[in-house]
Structure formats: C-alpha cells, structure tokens
Design an enzyme around this catalytic site. Structure first.
Site, PDB file in Angstrom:
ATOM      1  N   SER A   1       0.825  -1.202   0.000  1.00 38.11           N
ATOM      2  CA  SER A   1       0.000   0.000   0.000  1.00 38.11           C
ATOM      3  C   SER A   1       0.861   1.255   0.000  1.00 38.11           C
ATOM      4  O   SER A   1       1.965   1.261   0.553  1.00 38.11           O
ATOM      5  CB  SER A   1      -0.898   0.008   1.243  1.00 38.11           C
ATOM      6  OG  SER A   1      -1.528   1.266   1.396  1.00 38.11           O
TER       7      SER A   1
ATOM      8  N   ALA B   1     -13.420   8.425   8.180  1.00 39.04           N
ATOM      9  CA  ALA B   1     -14.177   9.678   8.075  1.00 39.04           C
ATOM     10  C   ALA B   1     -15.648   9.459   7.774  1.00 39.04           C
ATOM     11  O   ALA B   1     -16.389  10.417   7.570  1.00 39.04           O
ATOM     12  CB  ALA B   1     -13.563  10.557   6.990  1.00 39.04           C
TER      13      ALA B   1
ATOM     14  N   SER C   1     -13.387   1.706   3.323  1.00 37.39           N
ATOM     15  CA  SER C   1     -13.319   0.240   3.278  1.00 37.39           C
ATOM     16  C   SER C   1     -14.088  -0.308   2.084  1.00 37.39           C
ATOM     17  O   SER C   1     -13.607  -1.197   1.365  1.00 37.39           O
ATOM     18  CB  SER C   1     -13.847  -0.358   4.575  1.00 37.39           C
ATOM     19  OG  SER C   1     -15.187   0.037   4.807  1.00 37.39           O
TER      20      SER C   1
ATOM     21  N   ASP D   1     -22.917   0.816   1.455  1.00 32.16           N
ATOM     22  CA  ASP D   1     -21.654   1.425   1.060  1.00 32.16           C
ATOM     23  C   ASP D   1     -21.125   0.822  -0.237  1.00 32.16           C
ATOM     24  O   ASP D   1     -20.718   1.534  -1.158  1.00 32.16           O
ATOM     25  CB  ASP D   1     -20.617   1.249   2.167  1.00 32.16           C
ATOM     26  CG  ASP D   1     -21.018   1.943   3.448  1.00 32.16           C
ATOM     27  OD1 ASP D   1     -21.963   2.756   3.420  1.00 32.16           O
ATOM     28  OD2 ASP D   1     -20.404   1.662   4.491  1.00 32.16           O
TER      29      ASP D   1
END
Length: 386
Positions: free
Chosen positions: A72, A128, A133, A177
């Site tokens: 990452s 936030a 995710s 989401d």
C-alpha cells in the site's frame, strides 16, 4: 485532486517498483457520501447515497501460484501476504483484511481466484465515514472479477464486498456502502431498497441549483468492527423481535404508539429512528424528482436530530459541525456514515461555501478541538477499470 489517468499511471509505476513487473490492470472505486438513510440498510430499509469524486485505486497482476502479496501507498501500512489455500478469516488483520476478505468470498462464491500481487492507494479519508473500506473492497472485487473472467454483475460484486466486511473484517455493516461504490453515476444518488436490492439513479442537480456538498471530516475516528455500531444493530434486532416483525422495515409511523408500549425506552427510540428515517429517505427521493435539492434541507436536519437524540450515534464534534454549518448558510446538514465520529455533510449555496468553512474552523478552534478537514465533493461514477 489528481485525474484518474494520472493516478493510474503513477500507481502502475509504484506497482512495478515494488513487485518488479507490470500490473495486468488498474481499477478504481469511489468512496461515498450518504445523503440520507443512516443505519436503515441492515434493517431492510431505504438509503440514498452517492459515489464521490474521491476514490481508491488498485493495480493488480495475477500470479501462477496461490500466493497473494499486497502493498500500500499509505504511510506506515505494512506489506502483507498469505496463501489462498491456507487462508482463514481469523488470520486477517489491518488494512489487508479487506482485499483478503474479497478474495476469500469470491472463492466461496465459486470463482477460481488465482494468486495475485496488489498495490493500493487512496484519496478517500480513512475513518471519516466516507466508506474507505467499501471503496477498497469494490476496487479489488472488480479487479479480480475481470482478471478471472467471472463476469459478475455490479450488484453481486457489491454483495461480495459486504460479505468480506461482515465475515472476514468482522464489521456488521449493511449493503449500502458497496452498492453506492459499485452503482454510482455522475450527478445522481442511488436510491436503494436494501430488502430486494432494487435500485435506481435519482438526479441530484446540486450544481444546477447553485449548491455544493460540503464534507466536514471531524477527524474523530470510528471503527465499525467494534463498539457502538454493533450495539445499535443488536438494538434493532431486539426491536424487530419485540414487535413481531422480520425487520424494522416492516414497521410504519402508525406502529410507533404500539412500539412505545411494547419496548423499553432505549429500544423504542432506536426503532423510531429507523422508521422515521425510512420515511425521510422516500420523501427526499420524491422531492428531488419534483422540486430539486433546495427542497430537502429540513429532511437532512430532521435526520441529524434523529441520529443525535434517538439513535445516539452523533458526538459533540459532529453536532458542532452541523449546527455551525446551518448557522452559516447551509440549507440542511447532518452527520453521515455509521456515527461515533467521522464526517458531517452540509448542502451550502456556492456563494456561502467559504463563509461556512471559515465558521466551522473558527468554532472548532474556539473549543480547542482539532481542526476538521473540510472539502466539497461531487456525485461521481462508480467502480471501473482505468
């Protein structure tokens, strides 16, 4: 903000520098703002999120073996890896649990996932309330679906991401989401029925109405895998059981007097939030179609009050952000996301954005609070291959 092409090129270069070969492709999935409809998704309810112009991007290359290597661009994020044949959910930890969970759930769904190398970067703030995710899950799910030729539909890929978060990460979230990240379209929200998973785009028309969506990231971090989120979900289950229904979606406002008699006060207030929030989502979608976004401010305000008082998932910083934005020109404002921190959103006339931003920063400074990150977002397209 970087363009997608620039981000893709830079990420492919970072992948090659780390793994010593070129990726097979680069994929991107956006974070989301939930315009209205909080905690309704896991109650089979209605939600109205939109994908935002901040995204997570992954470069991926298939391997000939069953090894997964992940790295990452996040500062301090350690590389990770595992063997697909030996993986178990309890082994997952940290940021790598999300792509690992996606691979595991794809295999459980019958997709022959090869080993792969993955490098990820993101513009979605972590913690936030903007679904960093889900953006990671959806980018990885689309990449592995493309690389394997599985050809899974977007709704199926969204469900893969949800199952990864539930079963591997251990966060009891709903489908909202991932659906927003996969199904988003420009200048539209996604009106999603979480019971039958039908969805349709709802034009927002923010710019045409002279409005901007201001995000106020309080920097108060939250974690869905523990604590209050799971407790609220358990309260909803108790409420449904106490009312003799399969899910709180089955209740209407007319049922609330009976709920008040049948349930303890805390459970009743949790139920009341869900019932009234579903009604607010439906009404918001209706008003957007008939009167445009200038008509929905009071519904956003009412949603925040309900989350603050009935569901009790706000916090002083979120309340301060909402109240200050409202007093500084916003037509409506509310916390967004799972709560206990994260971000608030405010619909603000374009001419008042600077005033609202300055007022919020001053209010936080006056109380000795950490300065929030404040920025505008646009409704954007969903996950895609760059």
């Amino acid at each position: 903000m970087s363009t997608s092409a620039t981000v893709g090129t830079a990420l492919a270069r970072a992948f090659a520098g780390h793994f010593g070969r070129d990726p097979d492709g680069v994929w991107q999935a956006p974070g989301r703002v939930n315009l209205i409809g909080e905690h309704t998704d896991y109650n089979d309810g209605l939600v109205l999120p939109f994908a935002i112009d901040r995204a997570t991007t992954v470069a991926v290359a298939a391997r000939a073996d069953r090894t997964v290597r992940m790295a990452s661009g996040f500062p301090g994020a350690e590389p990770a890896g595992f063997d697909l044949d030996a993986f178990a959910p309890e082994q997952a930890a940290g940021w790598s649990a999300y792509p690992a969970g996606v691979a595991w759930e794809l295999e459980r769904a019958g997709v022959a996932v090869p080993g792969f190398d993955l490098f990820v970067t993101s513009e979605v703030p972590v913690g936030a309330g903007l679904s960093s995710s889900a953006a990671l899950e959806c980018a990885v799910a689309l990449a592995l679906s493309d690389l394997t030729g599985a050809g899974l539909g977007r709704a199926d890929l969204a469900d893969i991401g949800r199952r990864a978060e539930n079963n591997v990460v251990g966060a009891p979230t709903g489908i909202m989401d991932q659906s927003a990240s996969m199904l988003g379209t420009r200048d539209c929200a996604v009106y999603l029925d979480c019971r039958d998973l039908t969805s349709r785009p709802v034009p927002l028309g923010l710019e045409d109405s002279g409005l901007r969506c201001l995000v106020i990231d309080t920097k108060v971090s939250h974690a869905h895998a523990s604590g209050g989120y799971a407790d609220r979900r358990a309260s909803c289950v108790r409420g449904a059981q106490g009312m003799g229904v399969a899910a709180l979606r089955d209740l209407e406002a007319a049922d609330l007097p009976r709920a008040r008699r049948a349930l303890d006060d805390v459970t009743f207030r949790r139920v009341r939030h869900i019932v009234t929030e579903n009604e607010r989502v439906a009404r918001t979608a209706e008003l957007l179609g008939t009167h445009g976004p200038l008509a929905i401010g009071e519904l956003l305000d009412a949603s925040h009050r309900s989350m603050r008082d009935d569901f009790e998932i706000s916090c002083p910083e979120l309340n301060l952000a909402v109240d200050t934005a409202r007093a500084s020109g916003a037509i409506g404002a509310r916390m967004t996301g799972g709560g206990f921190g994260g971000s608030a959103i405010a619909l603000v006339p374009a001419d008042d954005v600077d005033r609202a931003r300055s007022a919020v920063l001053a209010a936080f400074a006056a109380r000795g609070l950490r300065a929030p990150d404040i920025f505008t977002v646009l409704p954007a397209k969903g996950a895609r291959r760059l």
